[in-house]
Design an enzyme around this catalytic site. Structure first.
Site, PDB file in Angstrom:
ATOM      1  N   GLY A   1      12.051 -65.413 -27.354  1.00 22.17           N
ATOM      2  CA  GLY A   1      12.230 -66.863 -27.435  1.00 22.17           C
ATOM      3  C   GLY A   1      11.217 -67.596 -28.281  1.00 22.17           C
ATOM      4  O   GLY A   1      11.043 -68.799 -28.135  1.00 22.17           O
TER       5      GLY A   1
ATOM      6  N   THR B   1       9.986 -57.115 -31.531  1.00 20.96           N
ATOM      7  CA  THR B   1      10.584 -58.201 -32.317  1.00 20.96           C
ATOM      8  C   THR B   1      10.766 -57.861 -33.789  1.00 20.96           C
ATOM      9  O   THR B   1       9.990 -57.082 -34.346  1.00 20.96           O
ATOM     10  CB  THR B   1       9.683 -59.458 -32.214  1.00 20.96           C
TER      11      THR B   1
ATOM     12  N   THR C   1      13.914 -61.401 -30.660  1.00 22.12           N
ATOM     13  CA  THR C   1      13.009 -60.548 -29.900  1.00 22.12           C
ATOM     14  C   THR C   1      13.698 -59.978 -28.661  1.00 22.12           C
ATOM     15  O   THR C   1      14.750 -60.451 -28.270  1.00 22.12           O
ATOM     16  CB  THR C   1      11.764 -61.389 -29.515  1.00 22.12           C
TER      17      THR C   1
HETATM   18  N1  GLU Z   1       8.028 -63.581 -33.742  1.00 25.30           N
HETATM   19  C1  GLU Z   1       7.778 -64.154 -32.478  1.00 25.30           C
HETATM   20  C2  GLU Z   1       6.440 -63.740 -31.944  1.00 25.30           C
HETATM   21  O1  GLU Z   1       5.989 -62.678 -32.212  1.00 25.30           O
HETATM   22  C3  GLU Z   1       8.820 -63.884 -31.467  1.00 25.30           C
HETATM   23  C4  GLU Z   1      10.130 -64.398 -31.894  1.00 25.30           C
HETATM   24  C5  GLU Z   1      11.132 -64.483 -30.765  1.00 25.30           C
HETATM   25  O2  GLU Z   1      10.817 -64.296 -29.638  1.00 25.30           O
HETATM   26  O3  GLU Z   1      12.287 -64.747 -31.028  1.00 25.30           O
HETATM   27  O4  GLU Z   1       5.836 -64.473 -31.236  1.00 25.30           O
END
Ligand code: GLU
Length: 612
Positions: free
Chosen positions: A518, A441, A423
């Site tokens: 994260g 992301t 992200t």
């Molecule tokens: N897919 C995650 C989300 O939407 C974020 C992944 C990331 O921050 O690495 O919460």
């Protein structure tokens, strides 16, 4: 920012937009202690960023070329949304591991008067159901198996969301915003140290022939930092989107290429159809805003409501801490003390238990007591906080609370925590005082490891997300109750992204815009930085630089090599299970300071801030 640099950038904005050369100048200025980690989206560098100061406008993004593209738009008279679009297009190219047009995003916007929350989250294809990530025997598949291939690809939402925001808040022509990314894609950009480090530890990307031909040399070695990489396919797609709008991606040839890539994956095909893409619609939501008092000062925190759990969980932690002695605990030796970390971790466990039980796409899952803010009510949180023992030991078990009458079915089974990474965060302030926080992301590092169609008709050049792995793999709990965040057709997976705007509650003046990548740690990284600013009086850069910490489902994480050894010892003595690991935030923050604005970017990644 020093003057010669500003003039140079203005020339870039108004002239040829030769942004490729800019990388070297900024990258060289930073010492690069490279520490690639085996974690997806792990650490790639730790630098001491200076912090930035400016008067009127600024952009903070995760890669210098992207920041420069955004700044070029501001300098050319663009709005915050214009800048964010230019940034996103360049990030698709130069930070493909983290975000791109094949993914989704949330954008919280302030137009000087009202706050709006733009939801460009991916949706599950119409053919996807609760068994998407189950083996034939009903057991959930391992995360990696689900991630790589077509199965977890959700309908990309970022482009239509940006077009929606641009229709209301854009000042420059849509096509102009694509110029920096198109030029860089066509002429080439120098692979950044972070992209090179992540390629060096990546194992699944080279299995995709299209990605292999792009990211690796003829001998299968990943390109090193500094290699000039060209992406004519992406240049062609961006050119079409620039002139025709998002339909150039969501319908026609590019859409067909995406569907083919997903459905024809040899070992892990997915269910995406052309109609999923053409039917995708972003959602303009009421932001989730809540008051937060620090001594006599009252703030209003605004962020994304569900399907993101970001603001809800972060605000729950911060407000629960108000019912503990945390506010009386200053930094100790420049770090959060063990006493404070104990209280924070316990508050986080309570907040994450509510998150696991309740938060999902509101189109499918009603809020408890009919209002997400029921989870932030003072009397509710005060009762929850009463379970925290100030000096330890840790609470034995933590369950979701009952903030009010629950919708039918009467309750949900809690969702087990699953890993998530991949992200980028963008914060922008423009000359009109309008601002945004956008977190974007493709889920895991390099997403689904699927690159659309390079070399087969110039209709691709971008990676597809694996966002559907943010759904619960198990559709129900052990007791048979459904999990709120289970896969359903057309549903948005729960997110942790926490793009945040902070206002002075009395005057309404914007104070702060920030966020981080994260996965679930986003909530902690952003909470730390906000708490550091509002309670410990730190500049954005100093707050970002504080060591990271987190508690996910009971384990207390401390950023490796950043805390005094006595901290972990003291926490263990209170019963914490402590793990010290790299915690690679990618925070970008702009904050009001006396006489102007300050900016901060995370030295754990490659972000920089530019402004006037
Ligand atoms: N897919 C995650 C989300 O939407 C974020 C992944 C990331 O921050 O690495 O919460």
């Amino acid at each position: 920012m020093r003057k010669p640099r500003r003039q140079a950038l203005r020339r870039l904005a108004l002239g040829s937009l030769l942004l490729g050369a800019a990388w070297g100048a900024i990258a060289q200025a930073q010492s690069t202690a490279t520490a690639a980690s085996a974690q997806p989206e792990g650490a790639s560098k730790i630098v001491q960023n200076p912090g930035w100061h400016f008067q009127t406008q600024a952009v903070a993004a995760a890669n210098p070329l992207a920041t420069e593209a955004g700044y070029a738009m501001l300098a050319a008279g663009g709005s915050a949304v214009d800048a964010a679009i230019a940034v996103q297009m360049v990030l698709s190219l130069v930070e493909p591991q983290s975000s791109g047009i094949g993914g989704g995003a949330f954008l919280v916007h302030f137009d000087g008067n009202k706050v709006q929350a733009y939801d460009g989250r991916e949706t599950a294809p119409a053919q996807a159901g609760p068994d998407l990530f189950l083996h034939a025997d009903g057991t959930p598949m391992p995360m990696k198996q689900a991630t790589v291939g077509g199965r977890a690809v959700g309908v990309p939402g970022v482009l239509r969301m940006l077009a929606m925001a641009h229709a209301s808040h854009g000042k420059l022509p849509w096509a102009f915003l694509f110029a920096p990314a198109i030029r860089l894609a066509r002429d080439g950009f120098a692979i950044s140290p972070r992209l090179a480090a992540l390629l060096a530890t990546e194992t699944a990307l080279s299995k995709d022939p299209v990605a292999a031909a792009y990211f690796y040399d003829a001998h299968g070695r990943p390109w090193p930092a500094g290699h000039l990489l060209r992406n004519p396919d992406l240049a062609a797609v961006l050119q079409r989107i620039a002139s025709e709008g998002p339909d150039a991606m969501m319908t026609g040839e590019v859409a067909q290429a995406m569907v083919k890539t997903v459905r024809q994956h040899p070992s892990n095909p997915g269910l995406l159809q052309l109609s999923d893409l053409s039917n995708y619609r972003p959602v303009l939501r009421e932001p989730l805003c809540t008051h937060y008092a620090v001594a006599q000062k009252k703030y209003r925190l605004c962020g994304m409501p569900p399907p993101s759990s970001g603001m809800l969980t972060m605000a729950s932690i911060l407000k629960t801490l108000d019912f503990t002695p945390a506010a009386r605990l200053p930094l100790a030796g420049g770090q959060p003390s063990a006493d404070w970390l104990h209280l924070y971790s316990e508050a986080a466990r309570l907040a994450f238990a509510d998150r696991a039980a309740y938060v999902a796409d509101p189109a499918f899952t009603p809020a408890p007591a009919g209002d997400w803010l029921s989870l932030l009510q003072s009397d509710y949180l005060q009762k929850r906080a009463a379970a925290i023992a100030n000096q330890g030991p840790v609470m034995p078990q933590v369950q979701a609370g009952t903030p009010g009458a629950l919708p039918t079915p009467q309750s949900w089974a809690p969702m087990a925590e699953q890993t998530e990474h991949g992200t980028s965060h963008i914060s922008v302030l423009d000359r009109w005082g309008h601002a945004l926080a956008m977190t974007t992301t493709i889920e895991d590092a390099f997403g689904a490891r699927l690159m659309v169609n390079r070399g087969r008709g110039l209709v691709g050049g971008f990676l597809l997300n694996n966002q559907l792995t943010d759904f619960s793999f198990s559709p129900s709990g052990a007791d048979g109750k459904p999990v709120a965040n289970r896969v359903q057709p057309g549903k948005r997976p729960r997110s942790s992204m926490a793009p945040t705007l902070v206002f002075d509650a009395d005057s309404g003046a914007l104070q702060w815009t920030g966020g981080s990548p994260g996965g679930a740690f986003i909530i902690h990284f952003t909470a730390k930085t906000l708490y550091g600013a509002l309670r410990w009086g730190l500049s954005p850069q100093a707050a970002i630089d504080l060591p990271n910490f987190a508690n996910i489902e009971g384990t207390t994480f401390l950023e490796k090599d950043r805390f005094a050894p006595s901290t972990a010892t003291a926490l263990r003595a209170r019963g914490h299970q402590v793990l010290e690991i790299p915690l690679t935030s990618g925070l970008q923050v702009l904050a009001r300071e006396p006489g102007g604005w300050a900016g901060g970017a995370d030295g754990r990644r490659e972000g920089v801030v530019l402004g006037d």
